[in-house]
Design a protein around this motif. Structure first.
Motif, PDB file in Angstrom:
ATOM      1  N   UNK A 378      36.423 105.471  60.987  1.00  0.00           N
ATOM      2  CA  UNK A 378      36.349 106.632  60.307  1.00  0.00           C
ATOM      3  C   UNK A 378      34.965 107.339  60.203  1.00  0.00           C
ATOM      4  N   UNK A 379      34.089 106.788  61.054  1.00  0.00           N
ATOM      5  CA  UNK A 379      32.697 107.352  61.168  1.00  0.00           C
ATOM      6  C   UNK A 379      32.292 106.991  62.581  1.00  0.00           C
ATOM      7  N   UNK A 380      31.356 107.948  63.084  1.00  0.00           N
ATOM      8  CA  UNK A 380      30.843 107.839  64.360  1.00  0.00           C
ATOM      9  C   UNK A 380      29.843 106.848  64.608  1.00  0.00           C
ATOM     10  N   UNK A 381      29.532 106.366  65.530  1.00  0.00           N
ATOM     11  CA  UNK A 381      28.313 105.398  65.956  1.00  0.00           C
ATOM     12  C   UNK A 381      29.193 104.240  66.800  1.00  0.00           C
ATOM     13  N   UNK A 382      28.006 103.284  66.902  1.00  0.00           N
ATOM     14  CA  UNK A 382      28.211 101.969  67.606  1.00  0.00           C
ATOM     15  C   UNK A 382      28.902 100.865  66.854  1.00  0.00           C
ATOM     16  N   UNK A 383      29.949 100.295  66.882  1.00  0.00           N
ATOM     17  CA  UNK A 383      30.518  99.379  66.210  1.00  0.00           C
ATOM     18  C   UNK A 383      30.632  97.971  67.055  1.00  0.00           C
ATOM     19  N   UNK A 384      30.745  96.856  66.399  1.00  0.00           N
ATOM     20  CA  UNK A 384      30.850  95.497  67.162  1.00  0.00           C
ATOM     21  C   UNK A 384      31.908  94.792  66.303  1.00  0.00           C
ATOM     22  N   UNK A 385      32.912  94.184  67.103  1.00  0.00           N
ATOM     23  CA  UNK A 385      33.696  93.016  66.648  1.00  0.00           C
ATOM     24  C   UNK A 385      32.865  91.863  67.181  1.00  0.00           C
ATOM     25  N   UNK A 386      32.545  90.966  66.338  1.00  0.00           N
ATOM     26  CA  UNK A 386      31.869  89.505  66.861  1.00  0.00           C
ATOM     27  C   UNK A 386      32.991  88.656  67.638  1.00  0.00           C
ATOM     28  N   UNK A 387      32.414  87.876  68.378  1.00  0.00           N
ATOM     29  CA  UNK A 387      33.383  86.673  68.935  1.00  0.00           C
ATOM     30  C   UNK A 387      33.952  86.064  67.726  1.00  0.00           C
ATOM     31  N   UNK A 388      35.270  85.601  68.031  1.00  0.00           N
ATOM     32  CA  UNK A 388      35.892  85.025  67.051  1.00  0.00           C
ATOM     33  C   UNK A 388      36.577  83.766  67.411  1.00  0.00           C
ATOM     34  N   UNK A 389      37.081  82.842  66.745  1.00  0.00           N
ATOM     35  CA  UNK A 389      37.553  81.518  67.212  1.00  0.00           C
ATOM     36  C   UNK A 389      39.031  81.006  66.865  1.00  0.00           C
ATOM     37  N   UNK A 390      39.681  80.427  67.655  1.00  0.00           N
ATOM     38  CA  UNK A 390      41.147  79.775  67.243  1.00  0.00           C
ATOM     39  C   UNK A 390      41.198  78.601  67.527  1.00  0.00           C
ATOM     40  N   UNK A 391      41.455  77.625  66.594  1.00  0.00           N
ATOM     41  CA  UNK A 391      41.270  76.101  66.795  1.00  0.00           C
ATOM     42  C   UNK A 391      42.699  75.654  66.333  1.00  0.00           C
ATOM     43  N   UNK A 392      43.261  74.608  67.146  1.00  0.00           N
ATOM     44  CA  UNK A 392      44.383  73.862  67.138  1.00  0.00           C
ATOM     45  C   UNK A 392      44.215  72.210  67.268  1.00  0.00           C
ATOM     46  N   UNK A 393      45.142  71.734  66.648  1.00  0.00           N
ATOM     47  CA  UNK A 393      45.150  70.291  67.071  1.00  0.00           C
ATOM     48  C   UNK A 393      45.977  69.710  68.144  1.00  0.00           C
ATOM     49  N   UNK A 394      45.347  69.119  69.261  1.00  0.00           N
ATOM     50  CA  UNK A 394      45.993  68.630  70.635  1.00  0.00           C
ATOM     51  C   UNK A 394      46.752  67.233  70.044  1.00  0.00           C
ATOM     52  N   UNK A 395      47.869  67.162  69.967  1.00  0.00           N
ATOM     53  CA  UNK A 395      48.738  65.926  69.547  1.00  0.00           C
ATOM     54  C   UNK A 395      48.265  64.725  70.605  1.00  0.00           C
ATOM     55  N   UNK A 396      48.321  65.273  71.797  1.00  0.00           N
ATOM     56  CA  UNK A 396      48.263  64.356  73.068  1.00  0.00           C
ATOM     57  C   UNK A 396      46.814  63.627  73.041  1.00  0.00           C
ATOM     58  N   UNK A 397      45.776  64.513  72.836  1.00  0.00           N
ATOM     59  CA  UNK A 397      44.476  63.884  72.766  1.00  0.00           C
ATOM     60  C   UNK A 397      43.977  63.317  71.309  1.00  0.00           C
ATOM     61  N   UNK A 398      44.904  64.011  70.339  1.00  0.00           N
ATOM     62  CA  UNK A 398      44.792  63.491  69.241  1.00  0.00           C
ATOM     63  C   UNK A 398      43.231  63.962  68.654  1.00  0.00           C
ATOM     64  N   UNK A 399      43.011  65.307  68.877  1.00  0.00           N
ATOM     65  CA  UNK A 399      41.730  65.910  68.443  1.00  0.00           C
ATOM     66  C   UNK A 399      41.852  67.475  68.544  1.00  0.00           C
ATOM     67  N   UNK A 400      41.032  67.990  67.560  1.00  0.00           N
ATOM     68  CA  UNK A 400      40.946  69.454  67.442  1.00  0.00           C
ATOM     69  C   UNK A 400      40.309  70.182  68.615  1.00  0.00           C
ATOM     70  N   UNK A 401      40.637  71.317  69.069  1.00  0.00           N
ATOM     71  CA  UNK A 401      40.191  71.863  70.227  1.00  0.00           C
ATOM     72  C   UNK A 401      40.071  73.562  69.496  1.00  0.00           C
ATOM     73  N   UNK A 402      38.904  73.895  70.004  1.00  0.00           N
ATOM     74  CA  UNK A 402      38.533  75.663  69.404  1.00  0.00           C
ATOM     75  C   UNK A 402      38.540  76.422  70.880  1.00  0.00           C
ATOM     76  N   UNK A 403      39.153  77.593  70.774  1.00  0.00           N
ATOM     77  CA  UNK A 403      38.892  78.480  71.895  1.00  0.00           C
ATOM     78  C   UNK A 403      38.448  79.518  71.309  1.00  0.00           C
ATOM     79  N   UNK A 404      37.335  79.940  71.972  1.00  0.00           N
ATOM     80  CA  UNK A 404      36.418  81.361  71.512  1.00  0.00           C
ATOM     81  C   UNK A 404      36.727  82.551  72.467  1.00  0.00           C
ATOM     82  N   UNK A 405      36.673  83.625  71.666  1.00  0.00           N
ATOM     83  CA  UNK A 405      36.944  84.875  72.361  1.00  0.00           C
ATOM     84  C   UNK A 405      35.664  85.743  72.676  1.00  0.00           C
TER      85      UNK A 405
END
Length: 573
Positions: A378-405
């Protein structure tokens, strides 16, 4: 001596026709397939056919016989032809079949080596054929082989089971449930079935399954097996979950004494019998997920990847920009919620559109799920979407994993029509309307002038006409700033959308109720309840349990009678 050959037009046409004929025949010529087949399971001393088929004229067939079987007859050869039309041209194909009659010598699983055959001067080799020989039912007193038809009907002659691929899983982890019926006879007619309700699970049916009875070795004996349903199950609560019995009503032709045939011979008699069988109930142990959940974990379980992309990095005000986040892999794709992303406050962001492209199979649910956010700066300028994360539980390794964009940066310029423009976006997020146009049409029709009785300048109406637009501008500016701030508050947005999302679920449930789809009706009701509580109480769906729900609701001083009714409703659904 040299000769010069002259080709006239007629000879050229004949040559072209000959070349086209050769090319057409080669185009329609089919690949030579040479395959061998036999029953996967046979009883000891039971005769069965070993068949080899080639889709062309064949000669010089050869098979190395193995000592594991008795070859009583063969190979007997037969030929068949078929004609098909391709682009108006009839093409005739020939197939050749070679058949042996065999019996097994001993119990075990044996492989017959590939056979060879010649087609148009080339030698082709078939696939090896594996046959399992089982002891089967014992012979009768007269020494003759006993028929597969049961005498009477016992629990071993006809039964059904609900088979689970796993006995212990994590909450949200998939498992495969297969509903099978086992029968000693093929003379069976299915009348009615009653599937388990699968309370406590989200379900997705696997379409790719056999539609006919097939032979299977069960505890050393041969049964005709039919698969009624194959489902992917996702347990939604922890603890021990009981799967109710599967009920089947059918009609079976069973042996009932003996009778005399037309020639006076004593032959078995059969009668039809209606029976109802039930599978044993099954229990599944569901483990809670580990406590060390990342902040970006929202209940995703499996093996997943994430890819984020935007439609453009340079735009003008009021132009649409799309942000897409695609999750691929296997897991509970159906129940994954949108990822938390911090959007710029000056961007108007809409609810993401979902695109599901996944399929249930024996390995679970595989495919992709895409979230597509529409953003309007809605306005002019320079804007940023900061990096975000997605986490899931890996049932094979029985641990949480996080993917960063990665993060995204936008350069927004003021559009040509953005000057002296006020944006109104309170009615519909699909329609962007503007007011305050500074050029209007000149009045062209006839009109009369009249003299004002008094001077307008300095009057109350004059000052109100100046102040009211200013006040409206300030109010609209405050509302816009408040809305932009609210959009960044995920908890508040979830709380606001709770009633809307629950209403959608309840309307869908009403549709399933009218369609008499009981399973989907209760599933939609359950998801409506869980989704409403998740949004209102700001609890991830993966963390919702009866205990946490009761504890949270008790803090709001809700009466015990209402809590009991709500718990009963959850149990029923």
């Amino acid at each position: 001596m040299n000769y010069k050959i002259t080709i006239n037009n007629k000879m050229k046409r004949l040559l072209y026709i000959f070349i086209i004929t050769i090319l057409s025949n080669s185009a329609f010529s089919q690949k030579v397939n040479f395959t061998g087949s036999a029953p996967k399971v046979v009883a000891l001393s039971e005769q069965f056919n070993l068949t080899y088929e080639v889709n062309d004229n064949a000669r010089s067939f050869n098979l190395t016989k193995t000592n594991d079987f008795n070859f009583w007859n063969g190979p007997s050869q037969s030929n068949s032809t078929s004609t098909q039309i391709y682009n108006g041209k009839a093409v005739t194909t020939t197939s050749t079949t070679f058949t042996y009659v065999l019996t097994g010598k001993k119990v075990g699983k044996f492989t017959i080596p590939p056979a060879t055959v010649q087609v148009k001067g080339k030698t082709y080799k078939s696939n090896p054929v594996t046959v399992e020989v089982v002891k089967g039912r014992s012979a009768n007193k007269s020494g003759n082989k006993q028929s597969n038809e049961p005498v009477g009907l016992s629990d071993d002659d006809l039964f059904t089971k609900v088979l689970l691929s796993k006995n212990t899983v994590y909450q949200g982890q998939h498992l495969i449930a297969t509903i099978k019926v086992y029968s000693r006879t093929q003379n069976i007619k299915f009348l009615d079935i009653k599937l388990p309700s699968f309370n406590g699970f989200l379900t997705q049916e696997i379409e790719d399954r056999p539609n006919t009875l097939y032979r299977e070795n069960y505890n050393g004996e041969i049964y005709y097996v039919g698969i009624f349903k194959k489902l992917v199950l996702f347990p939604q609560r922890t603890g021990t979950i009981t799967i109710e019995p599967f009920q089947l009503k059918c009609q079976v032709s069973i042996q009932s004494g003996y009778r005399r045939d037309f020639f006076g011979r004593r032959v078995p008699g059969y009668k039809n019998m209606a029976v109802t069988i039930n599978s044993p109930s099954r229990k599944l142990k569901v483990l809670p997920l580990p406590d060390n959940k990342p902040a970006s974990f929202k209940g995703a379980i499996g093996s997943l990847n994430m890819k984020a992309s935007i439609s453009k990095t340079k735009a003008k005000t009021n132009e649409a920009i799309n942000l897409k986040v695609k999750l691929t892999g296997s897991g509970n794709l159906k129940t994954i919620d949108p990822i938390d992303i911090k959007f710029p406050a000056d961007f108007e962001v809409y609810e993401p559109k979902l695109k599901n492209n996944y399929k249930a199979s024996d390995s679970g649910v595989n495919g992709s799920k895409t979230f597509d956010w529409l953003m309007i700066p809605r306005h002019a300028g320079t804007f940023t979407i900061p990096p975000f994360q997605f986490s899931y539980f890996d049932v094979n390794k029985k641990q949480y994993k996080t993917i960063k964009s990665k993060g995204f940066q936008f350069s927004i310029e003021k559009s040509d029509d953005d000057q002296n423009t006020t944006v109104v976006s309170g009615f519909s997020k699909e329609d962007v309307k503007f007011i305050g146009k500074d050029i209007h049409h000149i009045k062209t029709n006839k009109f009369k002038l009249r003299k004002k009785a008094s001077i307008f300048y300095g009057t109350t109406k004059f000052w109100l006409s100046l102040l009211i637009p200013l006040l409206l501008f300030i109010i609209i500016l405050i509302i816009q700033r408040k809305r932009a701030k609210e959009n960044t508050n995920v908890t508040l947005m979830r709380n606001k959308r709770a009633n809307k999302e629950a209403s959608k679920r309840l309307k869908a449930a009403q549709g399933f109720l009218k369609a008499e789809d009981e399973n989907q009706f209760y599933q939609e009701i359950l998801q409506a309840l869980y989704g409403y509580l998740s949004d209102k109480l700001n609890i991830p769906v993966a963390d919702l349990t009866k205990k946490t729900i009761i504890e949270k609701l008790s803090k709001y001083k809700i009466e015990n009678s209402d809590l009991i009714k709500f718990t009963e409703l959850l149990n029923n659904c």
